[in-house]
Design an enzyme around this catalytic site. Sequence first.
Site, PDB file in Angstrom:
ATOM      1  N   GLU A 269       5.768  27.116 -47.161  1.00  0.00           N
ATOM      2  CA  GLU A 269       5.562  27.563 -48.547  1.00  0.00           C
ATOM      3  C   GLU A 269       4.243  28.289 -48.717  1.00  0.00           C
ATOM      4  OE1 GLU A 269       5.895  24.562 -47.213  1.00  0.00           O
ATOM      5  OE2 GLU A 269       5.861  23.044 -48.791  1.00  0.00           O
TER       6      GLU A 269
ATOM      7  N   CYS B 295       3.660  19.270 -49.000  1.00  0.00           N
ATOM      8  CA  CYS B 295       2.596  18.340 -48.599  1.00  0.00           C
ATOM      9  C   CYS B 295       1.411  18.467 -49.564  1.00  0.00           C
ATOM     10  CB  CYS B 295       2.158  18.627 -47.163  1.00  0.00           C
ATOM     11  SG  CYS B 295       1.091  20.077 -46.992  1.00  0.00           S
TER      12      CYS B 295
ATOM     13  N   GLU C  56       3.358  26.248 -36.279  1.00  0.00           N
ATOM     14  CA  GLU C  56       2.521  25.165 -35.756  1.00  0.00           C
ATOM     15  C   GLU C  56       1.559  25.669 -34.687  1.00  0.00           C
ATOM     16  OE1 GLU C  56       5.329  22.052 -34.682  1.00  0.00           O
ATOM     17  OE2 GLU C  56       5.600  21.567 -36.813  1.00  0.00           O
TER      18      GLU C  56
END
Length: 133
Positions: A55, A88, A44
């Site tokens: 991933e 996502c 992050e």
Amino acid sequence: MTKEELIAEAFKAMENAYAPYSKYHVGAAVLTADGTVFWGANIENASYGATNCAERSAVFAAYSRGYRKDTIEALAIVSDGERIAAPCGICRQVLSELLKGDTPIYLSNGYDEMTTNMTELLPMQFTMEDVIR
Ligand code: THU
């Protein structure tokens, strides 16, 4: 390497997650045709949008070593969430180009587990064929 072994590799990668903001830890492991395993973790950033998912980190690491979709055999993605984490939207777009549609993707949170692939996760893909005419 078995599915369970690749999932175990992803859990080891998850220990390297850098997630001071969400405190949500994700790990990933790519298995290549010659048996090499590449780890990825979510990394992050204070500028939240600059975050890289686990991933994508793992698949980018494999590509950076010269592996391509034909030499990637499986991807495991694990998290410490209550539900298993499905990739996502950004990851689905990226993985749809970098993995074969039928390459197995194992999802686990240590309790629940499922196997899927990019054909299932991203129907009506926007692909290279759409862009290159
Ligand atoms: N995240 C992943 O690494 N992979 C996923 O499939 C879902 C989300 C990360 C991004 C961010 O660091 C944290 O999980 C919370 O969204």
